[in-house]
Design a protein around this motif. Structure first.
Motif, PDB file in Angstrom:
ATOM      1  N   SER A  66       0.863  -1.177   0.000  1.00 53.76           N
ATOM      2  CA  SER A  66       0.000   0.000   0.000  1.00 53.76           C
ATOM      3  C   SER A  66       0.897   1.223   0.000  1.00 53.76           C
ATOM      4  O   SER A  66       1.788   1.348   0.851  1.00 53.76           O
ATOM      5  CB  SER A  66      -0.892   0.010   1.246  1.00 53.76           C
ATOM      6  OG  SER A  66      -1.800  -1.061   1.206  1.00 53.76           O
ATOM      7  N   HIS A  68       0.800   5.035   0.539  1.00 54.86           N
ATOM      8  CA  HIS A  68      -0.015   6.098   1.122  1.00 54.86           C
ATOM      9  C   HIS A  68       0.446   7.425   0.508  1.00 54.86           C
ATOM     10  O   HIS A  68       1.634   7.754   0.574  1.00 54.86           O
ATOM     11  CB  HIS A  68       0.158   6.118   2.637  1.00 54.86           C
ATOM     12  CG  HIS A  68      -0.127   4.784   3.266  1.00 54.86           C
ATOM     13  ND1 HIS A  68      -1.318   4.493   3.874  1.00 54.86           N
ATOM     14  CD2 HIS A  68       0.627   3.654   3.345  1.00 54.86           C
ATOM     15  CE1 HIS A  68      -1.285   3.252   4.323  1.00 54.86           C
ATOM     16  NE2 HIS A  68      -0.119   2.718   4.009  1.00 54.86           N
ATOM     17  N   VAL A  72      -4.830  11.304  -3.276  1.00 60.61           N
ATOM     18  CA  VAL A  72      -5.140  10.097  -4.044  1.00 60.61           C
ATOM     19  C   VAL A  72      -5.892  10.428  -5.335  1.00 60.61           C
ATOM     20  O   VAL A  72      -5.718   9.746  -6.345  1.00 60.61           O
ATOM     21  CB  VAL A  72      -5.891   9.063  -3.179  1.00 60.61           C
ATOM     22  CG1 VAL A  72      -7.310   9.501  -2.886  1.00 60.61           C
ATOM     23  CG2 VAL A  72      -5.857   7.689  -3.814  1.00 60.61           C
ATOM     24  N   VAL A  97     -10.928   4.939   3.938  1.00 63.73           N
ATOM     25  CA  VAL A  97      -9.874   5.267   2.986  1.00 63.73           C
ATOM     26  C   VAL A  97     -10.470   5.501   1.606  1.00 63.73           C
ATOM     27  O   VAL A  97     -11.570   5.050   1.290  1.00 63.73           O
ATOM     28  CB  VAL A  97      -8.784   4.162   2.888  1.00 63.73           C
ATOM     29  CG1 VAL A  97      -8.096   3.955   4.222  1.00 63.73           C
ATOM     30  CG2 VAL A  97      -9.336   2.870   2.340  1.00 63.73           C
ATOM     31  N   ARG A  99      -9.083   4.899  -2.309  1.00 63.06           N
ATOM     32  CA  ARG A  99      -7.965   4.159  -2.890  1.00 63.06           C
ATOM     33  C   ARG A  99      -8.275   3.667  -4.289  1.00 63.06           C
ATOM     34  O   ARG A  99      -9.428   3.636  -4.720  1.00 63.06           O
ATOM     35  CB  ARG A  99      -7.620   2.966  -2.003  1.00 63.06           C
ATOM     36  CG  ARG A  99      -8.714   1.891  -2.032  1.00 63.06           C
ATOM     37  CD  ARG A  99      -8.432   0.784  -1.051  1.00 63.06           C
ATOM     38  NE  ARG A  99      -9.418  -0.283  -1.202  1.00 63.06           N
ATOM     39  CZ  ARG A  99      -9.176  -1.546  -0.979  1.00 63.06           C
ATOM     40  NH1 ARG A  99      -7.988  -1.941  -0.584  1.00 63.06           N
ATOM     41  NH2 ARG A  99     -10.120  -2.457  -1.130  1.00 63.06           N
ATOM     42  N   ASN A 111      -1.679  -0.901  -4.104  1.00 67.22           N
ATOM     43  CA  ASN A 111      -2.816  -0.167  -3.551  1.00 67.22           C
ATOM     44  C   ASN A 111      -2.335   1.273  -3.306  1.00 67.22           C
ATOM     45  O   ASN A 111      -1.433   1.492  -2.498  1.00 67.22           O
ATOM     46  CB  ASN A 111      -3.231  -0.841  -2.234  1.00 67.22           C
ATOM     47  CG  ASN A 111      -4.305  -0.096  -1.475  1.00 67.22           C
ATOM     48  OD1 ASN A 111      -5.054   0.691  -2.027  1.00 67.22           O
ATOM     49  ND2 ASN A 111      -4.378  -0.349  -0.179  1.00 67.22           N
ATOM     50  N   VAL A 113      -3.388   4.785  -1.794  1.00 74.18           N
ATOM     51  CA  VAL A 113      -4.411   5.026  -0.781  1.00 74.18           C
ATOM     52  C   VAL A 113      -4.169   6.305  -0.002  1.00 74.18           C
ATOM     53  O   VAL A 113      -3.031   6.747   0.158  1.00 74.18           O
ATOM     54  CB  VAL A 113      -4.471   3.808   0.192  1.00 74.18           C
ATOM     55  CG1 VAL A 113      -3.152   3.607   0.911  1.00 74.18           C
ATOM     56  CG2 VAL A 113      -5.626   3.918   1.161  1.00 74.18           C
TER      57      VAL A 113
END
Length: 117
Positions: A66, A68, A72, A97, A99, A111, A113
């Motif tokens: 993931s 971050h 996004v 979240v 994503r 991912n 996110v």
């Protein structure tokens, strides 16, 4: 897009069965969250962490990590403009979240996110 943190997502058959190795042996003793299908364990001093995943709740494939990000929505627009394969569309999830998933050229599913208010 600015990357703020990267989390490794490890696929496990059973989070509860795997938990003690990561919390006791590796010292990732803080359970940040546990949704039953994904849980994050963190070292309270260093911030080192890992997510254990049994199978993503809404995406068609599991991600290996993931990423971050600070924005996004902007990251999603960048991915579309660059022609990056979108595996799971930009979605606001009920667990807090926003994503989307992309496929890297090597086949890894990522991912991307951000937490939302």
């Amino acid at each position: 897009m600015r990357v703020e943190r990267i989390t490794t997502n490890l696929t496990v058959p059973d989070i509860d069965a795997a938990k003690s190795f990561y919390t006791d042996f590796l010292g990732l003793s803080t359970e940040e969250f546990n949704l039953g299908w994904v849980a994050r364990y963190t070292d309270p001093e260093s911030g080192a962490h890992v997510q254990l995943v049994t199978g993503d709740a809404t995406a068609p494939e599991d991600s290996v990590m993931s990423v971050h990000v600070d924005d996004v929505d902007a990251a999603y627009e960048e991915a579309l403009a660059a022609g990056v394969e979108i595996v799971h569309p930009l979605t606001t999830e009920e667990w807090g979240v926003r994503r989307f998933f992309v496929r890297a050229p090597d086949g890894a599913v990522i991912n991307v996110v951000a937490h939302h208010d």
